[in-house]
Design an enzyme around this catalytic site. Structure first.
Site, PDB file in Angstrom:
ATOM      1  N   HIS A  22     -10.351  -5.685  -2.756  1.00  0.00           N
ATOM      2  CA  HIS A  22     -11.427  -5.551  -1.755  1.00  0.00           C
ATOM      3  C   HIS A  22     -12.550  -4.789  -2.456  1.00  0.00           C
ATOM      4  O   HIS A  22     -12.520  -3.560  -2.521  1.00  0.00           O
ATOM      5  CB  HIS A  22     -10.923  -4.794  -0.529  1.00  0.00           C
ATOM      6  CG  HIS A  22      -9.887  -5.554   0.239  1.00  0.00           C
ATOM      7  ND1 HIS A  22     -10.183  -6.728   0.914  1.00  0.00           N
ATOM      8  CD2 HIS A  22      -8.567  -5.347   0.415  1.00  0.00           C
ATOM      9  CE1 HIS A  22      -9.081  -7.186   1.483  1.00  0.00           C
ATOM     10  NE2 HIS A  22      -8.081  -6.378   1.197  1.00  0.00           N
ATOM     11  N   ASP A  47     -12.251  -9.959  -1.760  1.00  0.00           N
ATOM     12  CA  ASP A  47     -13.553 -10.126  -1.100  1.00  0.00           C
ATOM     13  C   ASP A  47     -14.524  -9.134  -1.720  1.00  0.00           C
ATOM     14  O   ASP A  47     -14.100  -8.153  -2.337  1.00  0.00           O
ATOM     15  CB  ASP A  47     -13.491 -10.030   0.441  1.00  0.00           C
ATOM     16  CG  ASP A  47     -12.782  -8.811   0.990  1.00  0.00           C
ATOM     17  OD1 ASP A  47     -12.771  -7.761   0.307  1.00  0.00           O
ATOM     18  OD2 ASP A  47     -12.244  -8.889   2.110  1.00  0.00           O
ATOM     19  N   GLU A  99      -6.186 -10.316  -2.246  1.00  0.00           N
ATOM     20  CA  GLU A  99      -7.048 -10.187  -1.056  1.00  0.00           C
ATOM     21  C   GLU A  99      -8.525 -10.081  -1.438  1.00  0.00           C
ATOM     22  O   GLU A  99      -9.275  -9.276  -0.869  1.00  0.00           O
ATOM     23  CB  GLU A  99      -6.620  -8.952  -0.239  1.00  0.00           C
ATOM     24  CG  GLU A  99      -5.147  -8.953   0.138  1.00  0.00           C
ATOM     25  CD  GLU A  99      -4.728  -7.782   1.031  1.00  0.00           C
ATOM     26  OE1 GLU A  99      -5.594  -7.097   1.594  1.00  0.00           O
ATOM     27  OE2 GLU A  99      -3.507  -7.574   1.159  1.00  0.00           O
ATOM     28  N   ASN A 129       2.143  -4.596  -3.437  1.00  0.00           N
ATOM     29  CA  ASN A 129       0.732  -4.952  -3.291  1.00  0.00           C
ATOM     30  C   ASN A 129      -0.058  -3.699  -2.911  1.00  0.00           C
ATOM     31  O   ASN A 129       0.393  -2.911  -2.080  1.00  0.00           O
ATOM     32  CB  ASN A 129       0.675  -5.990  -2.150  1.00  0.00           C
ATOM     33  CG  ASN A 129      -0.665  -6.637  -1.925  1.00  0.00           C
ATOM     34  OD1 ASN A 129      -1.272  -7.131  -2.871  1.00  0.00           O
ATOM     35  ND2 ASN A 129      -1.123  -6.659  -0.679  1.00  0.00           N
ATOM     36  N   GLU A 134       0.795  -1.234   0.000  1.00  0.00           N
ATOM     37  CA  GLU A 134       0.000   0.000   0.000  1.00  0.00           C
ATOM     38  C   GLU A 134       0.826   1.282   0.000  1.00  0.00           C
ATOM     39  O   GLU A 134       0.617   2.164   0.831  1.00  0.00           O
ATOM     40  CB  GLU A 134      -0.991  -0.038   1.179  1.00  0.00           C
ATOM     41  CG  GLU A 134      -1.877  -1.279   1.103  1.00  0.00           C
ATOM     42  CD  GLU A 134      -2.812  -1.462   2.310  1.00  0.00           C
ATOM     43  OE1 GLU A 134      -2.734  -0.666   3.263  1.00  0.00           O
ATOM     44  OE2 GLU A 134      -3.600  -2.413   2.291  1.00  0.00           O
TER      45      GLU A 134
HETATM   46  O1  9MR Z   1      -7.401  -8.901   7.690  1.00  0.00           O
HETATM   47  C1  9MR Z   1      -6.603  -8.011   8.434  1.00  0.00           C
HETATM   48  C2  9MR Z   1      -7.342  -7.630   9.701  1.00  0.00           C
HETATM   49  O2  9MR Z   1      -7.503  -8.748  10.543  1.00  0.00           O
HETATM   50  C3  9MR Z   1      -6.602  -6.519  10.410  1.00  0.00           C
HETATM   51  O3  9MR Z   1      -7.351  -6.094  11.519  1.00  0.00           O
HETATM   52  C4  9MR Z   1      -6.374  -5.378   9.450  1.00  0.00           C
HETATM   53  C5  9MR Z   1      -5.659  -4.217  10.080  1.00  0.00           C
HETATM   54  O4  9MR Z   1      -5.396  -3.228   9.131  1.00  0.00           O
HETATM   55  O5  9MR Z   1      -5.620  -5.856   8.342  1.00  0.00           O
HETATM   56  C6  9MR Z   1      -6.334  -6.769   7.615  1.00  0.00           C
HETATM   57  O6  9MR Z   1      -5.672  -7.100   6.427  1.00  0.00           O
HETATM   58  C7  9MR Z   1      -5.374  -6.044   5.543  1.00  0.00           C
HETATM   59  C8  9MR Z   1      -4.155  -6.455   4.759  1.00  0.00           C
HETATM   60  O7  9MR Z   1      -3.113  -6.753   5.637  1.00  0.00           O
HETATM   61  C9  9MR Z   1      -3.739  -5.373   3.796  1.00  0.00           C
HETATM   62  N1  9MR Z   1      -4.823  -4.967   2.959  1.00  0.00           N
HETATM   63  C10 9MR Z   1      -6.074  -4.636   3.622  1.00  0.00           C
HETATM   64  C11 9MR Z   1      -6.488  -5.771   4.538  1.00  0.00           C
HETATM   65  C12 9MR Z   1      -7.827  -5.468   5.166  1.00  0.00           C
HETATM   66  O8  9MR Z   1      -7.737  -4.410   6.046  1.00  0.00           O
END
Ligand code: 9MR
Length: 451
Positions: A238, A268, A266, A202, A161
């Site tokens: 997402h 969803d 990722e 990513n 990011e």
């Molecule tokens: O799925 C992850 C969640 O359990 C955490 O609380 C969150 C914190 O930012 O991160 C989530 O995963 C993220 C991923 O590492 C990077 N892209 C966005 C994802 C969703 O927030």
């Protein structure tokens, strides 16, 4: 190499006999009858993955994670804040567990993530560091983590990011302290620590052609030109129901044309709750479109969902009122979305017959004289506003205590009715109830009728 589906199934059943793991009376479609997503993916040259939580990798969650997917991404376990909560004190337990599970199931691991602005330990974010100190910290972090798993990680999300929505660089600890070269340096250090791991950048909202994906495109083009080690881009995906970007495939293709791999990292697709049949059908179409876009581009190598069950998704806590974003519902029943992925991978349509509600009975644990049972009632093309599940025990078993249902038993005949709060089973949805029982001699699985 991993075992065939048949030998995996026998291993699973053998495990069930010895440890009393899940036994199901009614084969649920995506657990038995359908070709697992991982096998469909293999036939198309695609690795199919899911993000996982290490502590959940037992029971049905573990069975599905192992059987359906050929790649695992730790959802949180490899982030800096997880692995080094106190400076110099490391906690690899969950990351190790996931890597070991993956190896035991013939799966790849995507390492996630080395350099990010979020989920860093507070000692790091609260510290005051000179650029030289920051450089040393980052290089050591990458050496330590990539080095620990050297040879065991197929691909690393090295940088996560880095961009704002308008394509400018995000203001972070790394960018502010080290300038844009933190990205090239991180990639170079990761390559040195594990020359065989594929290295990715990513990001999210880079699925279609837009300002942010243009910035990513320009960055990776210039890194390649400069000879910086970069193997692929991760498009997180997402997404929101009904909003798969029209340029998704074109965007994947332009990165592939640079000589890079592309991974959907990722995926969803969230909706406003509650879900209903129309939304679930749209979600199936969306999952199918995303999967088809990946299938259409040879260098789209991996399609990973960010949690495979609605009970293990970040969405509901982050977007109040939204959810149901993954391919399985919270009771591990495959949703239409599951079949969207499977159909785009060439799987036959073996969606359960429409217009029916069915019950799936399983023994989730069993000991000397007792056992715990679980019944899932799911509907497809039909719905219920109240329900009753009935069965006949074949070997003198008795229900001793039930939850989320009111059960009575007369002789061998058991009848369980919904509680006040869970009578509604929407089209495409499911509810479950559980019970403890007593058994002796044998504990055969009954067939459950739902009315
Ligand atoms: O799925 C992850 C969640 O359990 C955490 O609380 C969150 C914190 O930012 O991160 C989530 O995963 C993220 C991923 O590492 C990077 N892209 C966005 C994802 C969703 O927030």
């Amino acid at each position: 190499m991993r075992s065939s589906p048949r030998s995996r199934l026998s291993a699973l059943l053998a495990g069930a006999v010895t440890v009393g793991a899940l036994l199901t009376a009614t084969a649920t479609p995506a657990q038995a009858a359908d070709t697992p997503l991982r096998d469909l993916g293999t036939a198309k040259g695609k690795v199919i993955g899911t993000a996982v939580t290490g502590s959940k990798l037992t029971g049905t969650y573990g069975d599905l994670a192992g059987a359906q997917f050929s790649s695992l991404t730790p959802g949180n376990a490899m982030k800096w804040g997880s692995v080094e909560p106190t400076q110099g004190t490391f906690n690899w337990a969950e990351a190790d567990q996931i890597v070991n599970f993956a190896e035991a199931h013939g799966q790849q691991v995507r390492g996630h993530t080395l350099v990010w602005h979020s989920q860093n330990p507070s000692w790091l974010t609260n510290g005051t560091w000179t650029p030289a100190q920051l450089t040393t910290l980052l290089q050591n972090h990458i050496n330590t983590e990539v080095g620990r798993y050297k040879g065991r990680i197929a691909a690393w999300d090295v940088v996560n990011e880095p961009f704002n929505e308008d394509g400018t660089y995000r203001s972070t600890l790394w960018y502010n302290g080290l300038g844009v070269d933190y990205i090239a340096n991180a990639l170079t250090w990761a390559r040195a620590a594990d020359p065989n791991a594929k290295l990715y950048i990513n990001d999210y909202n880079v699925e279609g052609v837009n300002a942010k994906s243009n910035a990513l495109y320009n960055l990776v083009s210039s890194l390649k030109q400069r000879g910086v080690p970069i193997d692929g881009v991760g498009l997180q995906a997402h997404l929101i129901l009904g909003q798969v970007p029209a340029t998704f495939q074109q965007n994947i293709q332009r990165f592939a044309d640079l000589g890079l791999d592309v991974a959907i990292t990722e995926l969803d697709i969230r909706m406003n709750l509650p879900s209903d049949a129309t939304k679930l059908a749209q979600q199936k179409a969306d999952y199918k479109a995303v999967t088809a876009a990946c299938v259409a581009v040879a260098r789209c190598v991996n399609l990973t969902v960010w949690g495979f069950t609605d009970s293990d998704s970040w969405v509901e806590s982050t977007f109040p009122g939204q959810g149901a974003a993954t391919p399985y519902d919270a009771n591990y029943q495959p949703k239409p979305a599951y079949y969207g992925i499977s159909e785009a991978l060439g799987g036959g349509t073996t969606t359960p017959p429409t217009g029916a509600c069915k019950a799936t009975y399983s023994v989730t644990s069993q000991w000397n004289t007792g056992f715990t049972g679980n019944v899932v009632i799911s509907c497809s093309g039909a719905a219920l506003s109240s329900w009753r599940a009935t069965w006949t025990f074949g070997a003198g078993q008795t229900v001793t205590q039930a939850w989320n249902a009111t059960c009575t038993q007369s002789g061998a005949a058991v009848s369980c009715a919904n509680a006040t709060y869970n009578g509604t089973v929407p089209d495409g949805g499911s509810v479950s109830f559980g019970f403890n029982g007593a058994w002796s001699g044998s504990n055969p699985l009954p067939t459950v009728t739902v009315s």
